[in-house]
Motif scaffolding. Sequence first.
Motif, PDB file in Angstrom:
ATOM      1  N   GLU A 134      41.403  53.945 -60.319  1.00 29.03           N
ATOM      2  CA  GLU A 134      40.314  54.687 -59.677  1.00 29.03           C
ATOM      3  C   GLU A 134      40.280  54.272 -58.220  1.00 29.03           C
ATOM      4  O   GLU A 134      40.463  53.098 -57.897  1.00 29.03           O
ATOM      5  CB  GLU A 134      38.974  54.317 -60.331  1.00 29.03           C
ATOM      6  N   PHE A 135      40.041  55.229 -57.346  1.00 26.25           N
ATOM      7  CA  PHE A 135      40.063  54.927 -55.902  1.00 26.25           C
ATOM      8  C   PHE A 135      38.721  55.211 -55.276  1.00 26.25           C
ATOM      9  O   PHE A 135      38.035  56.155 -55.644  1.00 26.25           O
ATOM     10  CB  PHE A 135      41.112  55.792 -55.189  1.00 26.25           C
ATOM     11  N   LEU A 136      38.372  54.327 -54.336  1.00 27.45           N
ATOM     12  CA  LEU A 136      37.197  54.606 -53.510  1.00 27.45           C
ATOM     13  C   LEU A 136      37.665  54.570 -52.058  1.00 27.45           C
ATOM     14  O   LEU A 136      38.146  53.550 -51.580  1.00 27.45           O
ATOM     15  CB  LEU A 136      36.116  53.548 -53.746  1.00 27.45           C
ATOM     16  N   LEU A 137      37.540  55.706 -51.381  1.00 27.34           N
ATOM     17  CA  LEU A 137      38.016  55.787 -49.998  1.00 27.34           C
ATOM     18  C   LEU A 137      36.843  56.011 -49.053  1.00 27.34           C
ATOM     19  O   LEU A 137      36.047  56.919 -49.248  1.00 27.34           O
ATOM     20  CB  LEU A 137      39.011  56.937 -49.842  1.00 27.34           C
ATOM     21  N   VAL A 138      36.755  55.121 -48.054  1.00 30.49           N
ATOM     22  CA  VAL A 138      35.655  55.232 -47.093  1.00 30.49           C
ATOM     23  C   VAL A 138      36.251  55.225 -45.677  1.00 30.49           C
ATOM     24  O   VAL A 138      37.136  54.426 -45.384  1.00 30.49           O
ATOM     25  CB  VAL A 138      34.677  54.044 -47.244  1.00 30.49           C
ATOM     26  N   VAL A 139      35.762  56.115 -44.818  1.00 26.70           N
ATOM     27  CA  VAL A 139      36.267  56.094 -43.439  1.00 26.70           C
ATOM     28  C   VAL A 139      35.144  55.895 -42.425  1.00 26.70           C
ATOM     29  O   VAL A 139      33.996  56.256 -42.668  1.00 26.70           O
ATOM     30  CB  VAL A 139      37.009  57.398 -43.045  1.00 26.70           C
ATOM     31  N   SER A 140      35.514  55.285 -41.326  1.00 25.36           N
ATOM     32  CA  SER A 140      34.604  55.223 -40.183  1.00 25.36           C
ATOM     33  C   SER A 140      35.438  55.456 -38.923  1.00 25.36           C
ATOM     34  O   SER A 140      36.663  55.274 -38.933  1.00 25.36           O
ATOM     35  CB  SER A 140      33.891  53.866 -40.129  1.00 25.36           C
ATOM     36  N   TYR A 141      34.764  55.866 -37.861  1.00 22.53           N
ATOM     37  CA  TYR A 141      35.486  56.169 -36.616  1.00 22.53           C
ATOM     38  C   TYR A 141      34.571  55.744 -35.468  1.00 22.53           C
ATOM     39  O   TYR A 141      33.443  56.224 -35.362  1.00 22.53           O
ATOM     40  CB  TYR A 141      35.780  57.672 -36.547  1.00 22.53           C
ATOM     41  N   LEU A 142      35.009  54.772 -34.678  1.00 29.32           N
ATOM     42  CA  LEU A 142      34.137  54.287 -33.614  1.00 29.32           C
ATOM     43  C   LEU A 142      34.910  54.129 -32.311  1.00 29.32           C
ATOM     44  O   LEU A 142      36.137  54.207 -32.269  1.00 29.32           O
ATOM     45  CB  LEU A 142      33.494  52.956 -34.018  1.00 29.32           C
ATOM     46  N   GLU A 143      34.132  53.888 -31.281  1.00 32.41           N
ATOM     47  CA  GLU A 143      34.716  53.742 -29.956  1.00 32.41           C
ATOM     48  C   GLU A 143      34.080  52.514 -29.309  1.00 32.41           C
ATOM     49  O   GLU A 143      32.876  52.294 -29.465  1.00 32.41           O
ATOM     50  CB  GLU A 143      34.384  55.004 -29.154  1.00 32.41           C
ATOM     51  N   ILE A 144      34.876  51.714 -28.621  1.00 32.62           N
ATOM     52  CA  ILE A 144      34.305  50.577 -27.890  1.00 32.62           C
ATOM     53  C   ILE A 144      34.446  50.849 -26.401  1.00 32.62           C
ATOM     54  O   ILE A 144      35.554  51.030 -25.902  1.00 32.62           O
ATOM     55  CB  ILE A 144      35.025  49.255 -28.219  1.00 32.62           C
ATOM     56  N   TYR A 145      33.316  50.912 -25.731  1.00 31.16           N
ATOM     57  CA  TYR A 145      33.351  51.141 -24.295  1.00 31.16           C
ATOM     58  C   TYR A 145      32.424  50.142 -23.621  1.00 31.16           C
ATOM     59  O   TYR A 145      31.259  50.017 -24.005  1.00 31.16           O
ATOM     60  CB  TYR A 145      32.924  52.568 -23.961  1.00 31.16           C
TER      61      TYR A 145
END
Length: 835
Positions: A134-145
Amino acid sequence: MTKEDEKVIPVRVVMRCRPLVSKEINEGCQCCLTFVPGEPQVIVGNDKAFTYDYVFDPTTEQEEVFNTAVSPLLSGLFRGYNATVLAYGQTGSGKTFSMGGTYTSEQENESTVGVIPRVIRRIFQEKSKCADCEFLLVVSYLEIYNEEILDLLCTSKDKPIISIREDPKDGIKIVGLTEKEVFTAHEMVGCLELGNSARTVGSTAMNAASSRSHAIFTISLEQRRKGDKSDVMVSKLHLVDLAGSERQKKTKAEGDRLKEGISINRGLLSLGNVISALGDESKKGSFVPYRDSKLTRLLQDSLGGNSHTLMIACVSPADSNIEETINTLRYADRARKIKNNLFGVLGLLGAFQITMEQINEKLQSKLEELRQHAEMCADPQAKDSPEAYTAQHALRQAQMSKELIELNNVLALKEAFVKKMCQNDHHLEPMQTEYQENIQSLQASVGSLQKEKEDLIQALQSAKKDTNQAKLSEQRRKRLQELEGQITELKKKLQDQSKLLKLKESSVRSLAKLNQEIQAMKSQRVQLMRQMKEDSEKFRLWKQKKDKEVLQLKEKDRKRQYEMLKLERDFQKQASVLRRKTEEAAAANKRLKDALQKRSEVAEKRKEVQNRGAEGVSSRIKNWLLNEVEVLVSTEEARRHLQDLLEDRKMLAEEISQLRQQMEAGERPVAKVRRRTLTIAELEGQGELEASISKQVESLETEMGLRSAQIADLQQKVLDADNDGRIKQRWDSITTIVEAKSALKILMAEVVASKVANAKLESELKQEKANLLDMQKILCDERKLMSSMDMEHQSQLVEMEQRHQEKVCFHKRQYLAEMQLFENLESEGAKKYKY
Ligand code: ADP
Ligand code: MG
């Protein structure tokens, strides 16, 4: 990847070089990198070689980069290893392109798709293969400025504050960040697109910021064996599009020169330190400075240790970017120390030869093209020329005057005839009445004679009975015979007279007809004359127009010649400026060379002096310091000239492409209209112009080649002077306070002296500027005067020419009229004589 590899190489470094982009090509940039076939090695300039795990040359496709470099990390990910892919390099080197940071779902099937979309596709392919998990896929997308974290998946206006927390069990946690659970590849790609668009919006708003921010797309993968709750494996993949690695441009105006020069992006700095600490065998087990920046803190559990790291060092091949390219290559080199060698130099030479041959071929074909073009241009079409028109007009006029003369002749003939007839008529008139009267009297006499005859016949018949009257009868018979003779004669006369009358009537009719004809001919003549007049007026106008045009063209030609001269002069001027710059650059080059030479001499001497015992610390320090300053100054000078040369080359390339376009379009730079009325002289002028253009192109190309060579040479020198080692050694010379104090004193004196000199120069400059302004004003006034005089002169010339033309026309017309008159008189005279 074997277990052995994983232990030894925690960081893999690949280099990727993009192709020259069109802007660079247009600016005449040269490729300054050479790729050794079959080796993961790149050579900058002549001899600086760098070796990495893989080197991708400009022809490498996205798929190959993914399969070769990224794919092994994904296998690790499914086995529970964290992984990080970092794209490093200056702005415009292809980081975002490589990572897929501008991906939209429309590009799904294109070969240009970058790493992230390919990773997503692969993850879901792998997932579908493991039916027992069983798979659990989580994504995030961020920027460091600016050391601040921005959530690229959070669409709401008031975003929560984001902070980093370190959990001993779960590792790094980012509190407040959107973490989106996804079930399909489509959903995950949706997150990528959403974040990309958020980034793009930001980048248009503040362009500089976007190239100075890091973007991190993170996929967390939790695998659970079905039915076994305790068997859980969590791994994380960071896909990072780093900030542009270029040094911020030094802006003198802000006065922050020193500060900006030093302040390289903090994230990149500490990332370099972290990676180098991880990669350095000798530092194994020592402190790794993760906490120096947000970037390294965020990536902490995915850099080093059990994690796999891949750095893609992106570079531009253009020589205008060589310094940044070298910096990138050094940075990457620090991350992955592999001994460089110059393996494959022979192969390299082969490659050079091939390139030269290709260039040669290209030039040959271009030459052929130009030749053909020139031939085509040399064949002018001389249709509808003004000469033909003039000839036509003369022919028409001659034809018409011939017609007119003939008409006049016939007319004169007819008129003379009519006149004669009228004269005859005049004589006939009294005759006619006489005849008519005659006829009447004749008829009356005929009647009376007839009566007498009848009477006589009757008398004769009655006399037959009376013989006595025989003698009388004889007389009567005689009389009768007489009468009959008279009657016949009279009748004949009558007949003649009426014949004459009929003749007269017919002559009147033909006279009328003749008169009609004469009228018609006269109107024909009027028409013809009018036509002639119109035609000649038309021609006069046309001629006038043409003459004016010729005048204008002449004027234009003069202007064009002047322009050509000016162009030539400008070109010469530019060439001399370029030459001066070149000489300056050469001087800078020499100065740098001398300084370097002296530096090594000084180093030698210092050793000697030290050996002989400290003798005059101050003079030693002074020698060393001033030389060091000289090295630095001449390096900077060389850099400045380098920049100048790059600019020059850009300008030259632009000029060449403009000239080429002109030549290809076959257009004259001046006066593009009225091609149909080009005179032969002008066509010749065009050929001349073209020759001069190709001459210019040729010499510009030579200039450009020269620039490129100088650029390469200076770059090599600057690279030598700016060596890492030398920078480090610089301060090793000062070891005691005494030395430091003495150095400071010297520096102080130098600063004061240079400031004073500067002030003096500035005041001189001010004075010169004022002088220049005055001179310019005078020159401007002179020019104005000249141009107004010139204009006046030209208009006078045109006016005179026109007046002259008008006079010629007038005389011509007068002459024609006189000729006509003369001819008429002559022919009339002839006719008169004839009749
Ligand atoms: P960066 O993100 O490093 O600032 P980009 O990825 O935006 O640079 O690339 C700059 C330009 O170069 C873009 O127009 C991009 O399409 C092009 N480019 C970069 N790498 C390649 C490549 N390998 N092949 C073709 N074009 C590329
Ligand atoms: Mg980018």
